[in-house]
Write a protein that holds these residues in place. Structure first.
Motif, mmCIF file in Angstrom:
data_model
loop_
_atom_site.group_PDB
_atom_site.id
_atom_site.type_symbol
_atom_site.label_atom_id
_atom_site.label_comp_id
_atom_site.label_asym_id
_atom_site.label_seq_id
_atom_site.Cartn_x
_atom_site.Cartn_y
_atom_site.Cartn_z
ATOM 1 N N ALA B 86 52.380 12.044 25.134
ATOM 2 C CA ALA B 86 52.694 10.576 25.660
ATOM 3 C C ALA B 86 53.561 9.805 24.478
ATOM 4 C CB ALA B 86 51.146 9.999 25.862
ATOM 5 N N THR B 87 53.851 10.524 23.549
ATOM 6 C CA THR B 87 54.738 9.903 22.376
ATOM 7 C C THR B 87 55.808 10.935 21.991
ATOM 8 O OG1 THR B 87 53.221 10.974 20.818
ATOM 9 C CG2 THR B 87 52.693 8.648 21.537
ATOM 10 N N GLU B 88 56.799 10.276 21.107
ATOM 11 C CA GLU B 88 57.845 11.223 20.630
ATOM 12 C C GLU B 88 57.508 12.339 19.879
ATOM 13 O OE1 GLU B 88 60.356 9.282 17.944
ATOM 14 O OE2 GLU B 88 58.790 8.227 16.885
ATOM 15 N N ALA B 89 58.638 13.096 19.863
ATOM 16 C CA ALA B 89 58.571 14.449 19.108
ATOM 17 C C ALA B 89 58.574 14.348 17.720
ATOM 18 C CB ALA B 89 59.283 15.549 19.650
ATOM 19 N N TYR B 90 57.765 13.558 17.182
ATOM 20 C CA TYR B 90 57.835 13.392 15.697
ATOM 21 C C TYR B 90 56.530 13.506 14.954
ATOM 22 C CZ TYR B 90 59.722 11.139 11.319
ATOM 23 O OH TYR B 90 59.964 11.167 9.880
ATOM 24 N N PRO B 91 56.404 13.928 13.605
ATOM 25 C CA PRO B 91 55.043 14.183 13.140
ATOM 26 C C PRO B 91 54.471 13.033 12.938
ATOM 27 C CG PRO B 91 56.771 15.500 11.893
ATOM 28 C CD PRO B 91 57.678 14.568 12.869
#
Lengths: 118, 143
Positions: B86-91
């Motif tokens: 549900a969120t961006e592909a960032y750690p």
């Protein structure tokens, strides 16, 4: 009493680059104390300041996760093989929320935020 | 520090398919490769023991088996992947706290959009996140 300990890449800075070291002790606690005497600082990466196993590592005795063997009280015998691996986990949730979701596990203290120390 | 992840398109497609299959739960896994090669060659989808939409965790015994298998094959975990659903592909901070393989590429796939995926790769060393390029190659051309 010789116990072979396999050390993951991320902790090899404590063992002079060695992948396998030897230790002694009849419990996991005793083994970790022995290892820390030879490889100073290692204990702080395995055990929290509160005295529980770090959530960031998995420790195995032979083929079993020590969390199923009494954690730090797990018994060791001569010839046992101990493996340390980095726990692989994460996810979108913030750390505090993740810790709350995972709940209070007696063997897995979740309130550990100071991985960078030590 | 100018790092790049070179990865076969078939492996990327299989990772995306895994992420889609497990959506809305997070999916996770490893791509092993020959030690020292920095080339991911063997995809190993892992169970998400947390079975959660916002958290993933390898099953510790499955992980032991897979890590031993890699050791026996003289392989290492070149890529560790997971999805954010549900969120961006960032750690996330959690991802950074747990990142314990300094030599691995941490690949994140976001499945929040139904028709497209965001795929990004990072190095995470001592709590420092560095994004890197992904060079997707077609093995039939590259090999």
């Amino acid at each position: 009493m010789a116990i072979e300990v396999r050390v993951p890449t991320i902790l090899r800075s404590y063992t002079g680059g060695s992948k396998v070291v030897e230790g002694a002790g009849d419990t996991l606690t005793a083994l970790i104390d022995d290892l820390d005497a030879k490889h100073s600082g290692l204990k702080g990466r395995l055990i929290t300041p509160e005295g529980g196993l770090h959530r960031f590592v998995n420790i195995y005795i032979n083929d079993e996760d020590v969390r199923f063997l009494g954690a730090l009280d797990a018994k060791l015998s001569d010839g046992d093989s101990v493996t340390i691996l980095p726990a692989v986990a994460g996810g979108a949730l913030g750390f505090a929320a993740a810790a709350a979701l995972l709940g209070p596990r007696s063997n897995r203290p979740a309130a550990v935020l100071d991985r960078t120390k030590g | 520090m100018n790092s790049v992840l070179t990865i076969d398109s078939a492996i990327v497609n299989a990772i995306v398919a895994h992420a889609r299959r497990d959506h809305p739960d997070e999916a996770c896994g490893v791509v092993a490769g020959p030690a020292g090669s920095d080339l991911p060659t063997r995809l190993i989808p892992m169970d998400n023991a947390a079975r959660s939409m916002t958290f993933y965790e390898f099953d510790s015994l499955e992980q032991l088996r897979v890590w031993r298998e890699m050791d026996d094959n003289d392989e290492e975990p070149v890529v560790i992947y997971h999805s954010h659903t549900a969120t961006e592909a960032y750690p996330s901070r959690t991802d950074i706290s747990f990142a314990g393989e300094p030599a691995a590429h941490y690949l994140l796939v976001s499945t929040r959009e139904p028709d497209s995926e965001e795929i990004r790769s990072f190095r995470i060393v001592d709590g420092v996140v560095t994004e890197e390029e992904i060079n997707i190659v077609d093995a039939t051309v590259d090999a």
